[in-house]
Design an enzyme around this catalytic site. Structure first.
Site, PDB file in Angstrom:
ATOM      1  CB  SER A 119      -0.895  -0.001   1.242  1.00  0.00           C
ATOM      2  OG  SER A 119      -1.448   1.268   1.483  1.00  0.00           O
ATOM      3  CB  SER A 120       0.450   4.569  -1.504  1.00  0.00           C
ATOM      4  OG  SER A 120      -0.871   4.826  -1.072  1.00  0.00           O
ATOM      5  CB  CYS A 121      -0.359   3.722   4.067  1.00  0.00           C
ATOM      6  SG  CYS A 121      -0.335   1.976   4.491  1.00  0.00           S
ATOM      7  CE1 TYR A 148      -3.157  -3.281   5.442  1.00  0.00           C
ATOM      8  CE2 TYR A 148      -2.448  -1.266   4.356  1.00  0.00           C
ATOM      9  CZ  TYR A 148      -2.949  -2.549   4.286  1.00  0.00           C
ATOM     10  OH  TYR A 148      -3.232  -3.102   3.063  1.00  0.00           O
ATOM     11  CE  LYS A 152      -0.535  -5.110   3.201  1.00  0.00           C
ATOM     12  NZ  LYS A 152      -0.701  -6.437   2.563  1.00  0.00           N
ATOM     13  CG  HIS A 191     -10.244   2.415   1.864  1.00  0.00           C
ATOM     14  ND1 HIS A 191     -10.258   1.049   1.653  1.00  0.00           N
ATOM     15  CD2 HIS A 191      -9.147   2.670   2.604  1.00  0.00           C
ATOM     16  CE1 HIS A 191      -9.203   0.507   2.249  1.00  0.00           C
ATOM     17  NE2 HIS A 191      -8.520   1.464   2.829  1.00  0.00           N
TER      18      HIS A 191
END
Length: 325
Positions: A119-121, A148, A152, A191
């Site tokens: 994920s881009s987070c 999270y 990742k 989301h």
């Protein structure tokens, strides 16, 4: 970590046994459809009822029984800002367990090809925009989803460690915010984009004169249609081989306020949109630098308005089932 694009130009045999972990979710189901449409006729999947990915022994048994040639890890516990902020322990623990079990079992069966989706987070909250892959681990994370993100990041590291130790052709890809058919439209745990679709549709149906949007409306977000991501996943498996993760996005973003206006237009809601500035905004901007994947020859095809329209049509087609959730 290397910054070099390393193309493989290696077409996967359409007879390969491909295990798609999380094949009933938003991402996994899109990948499954794309693989099937691309001629893969030996796909393997298991529902959460059939296989609990946090059950390490069972995951090892399943991997030994199915002996896939390729593993695509699209399984994760996911949620929006409220869910991530409310249940960080579960988001960290469950995601770590899922990916560690899958990758350890794949290594035990000498699976040579694996794609891990993150994920881009994973990137720092205040990373330079657009965010390049080299920004990883250069700053503090956004606190509302740091648990999270850490899970990742650990997955990326396990891919790199497996490449280094076992010589695997494993890769990881970091998609931007995803949406599309099969999305989670839960009123509290979804989301931002599917949440807006549901709230604005219900406001239209009930004739509500106003819809309140969380935050200032100024944060900028990038949205990738999930069918485009599915296409990118197969493209990367056939054209990318590097330890460094690679971004998958569209290369442009939109403010939350403008997104709400776009969704209202698609849904047909004509009431007022107002901002509750007491609610958190999250990261101010999160736009991925997609020059690397674009340089390999892939780019997203679906415009945001077309994707939102398709998502809304899917939502309307599945309203009866969604009302029960």
């Amino acid at each position: 970590m290397s910054k070099t694009n390393t193309p493989t130009s290696h077409a996967l045999d359409r007879a390969s046994r491909v295990y798609v972990a999380g094949h009933r979710g938003l991402v996994g189901s899109a990948i499954w459809r794309h693989l099937a449409d691309s001629g893969f006729d030996n796909l393997v999947g298991a529902t959460s009822a059939e296989l609990d990915l946090t059950d390490r022994e069972r995951v090892f048994e399943f991997m030994h029984e199915t002996r896939p040639d390729v593993v695509i890890d699209a399984a994760a516990r996911v949620g929006g800002i409220v869910a991530n902020n409310s249940f960080p322990a579960e988001f960290l623990s469950e995601n770590l367990q899922i990916q560690v079990n899958l990758m350890d079992a794949a290594n035990a069966e000498s699976v040579d090809r694996l794609l891990f989706l993150g994920s881009s987070c994973i990137y720092p909250k205040f990373a330079a925009q657009p965010i390049a892959e080299s920004s990883l681990l250069t700053g503090a994370l956004e606190p509302t989803n740091d648990a999270y993100a850490i899970a990742k990041i650990a997955g990326i590291m396990q891919v790199q460690a497996s490449r280094r130790q076992y010589g695997r052709k494993w890769i990881s890809a970091m998609p931007t915010n995803l949406y599309g058919p099969g999305d989670n439209f839960h009123p509290e745990n979804s989301h931002v984009l599917p949440a807006l679709i549901r709230r604005l549709h219900e406001a239209k149906v009930h004739g509500s004169p106003e819809v309140v949007i969380w935050g200032t409306g100024t944060p900028l977000r990038e949205f990738l249609y999930v069918e485009d991501l599915a296409e990118a996943c197969l493209f990367l498996l056939e054209n990318y081989d590097s330890p460094e993760t690679i971004n998958v996005g569209v290369g442009s973003d939109i403010s939350i306020a403008d997104l709400a206006a776009l969704v209202a237009r698609v849904v047909g809601y004509t009431g007022r949109l107002t901002q509750d500035v007491s609610k958190p905004d999250g990261t101010p901007r999160k736009l991925l630098d997609v020059s690397r994947i674009n340089g390999l020859g892939w780019s997203a095809k679906t415009s945001l308005e077309a994707g939102v329209t398709a998502s809304y049509e899917w939502y309307l087609d599945h309203l009866d089932a969604l009302r029960a959730k």
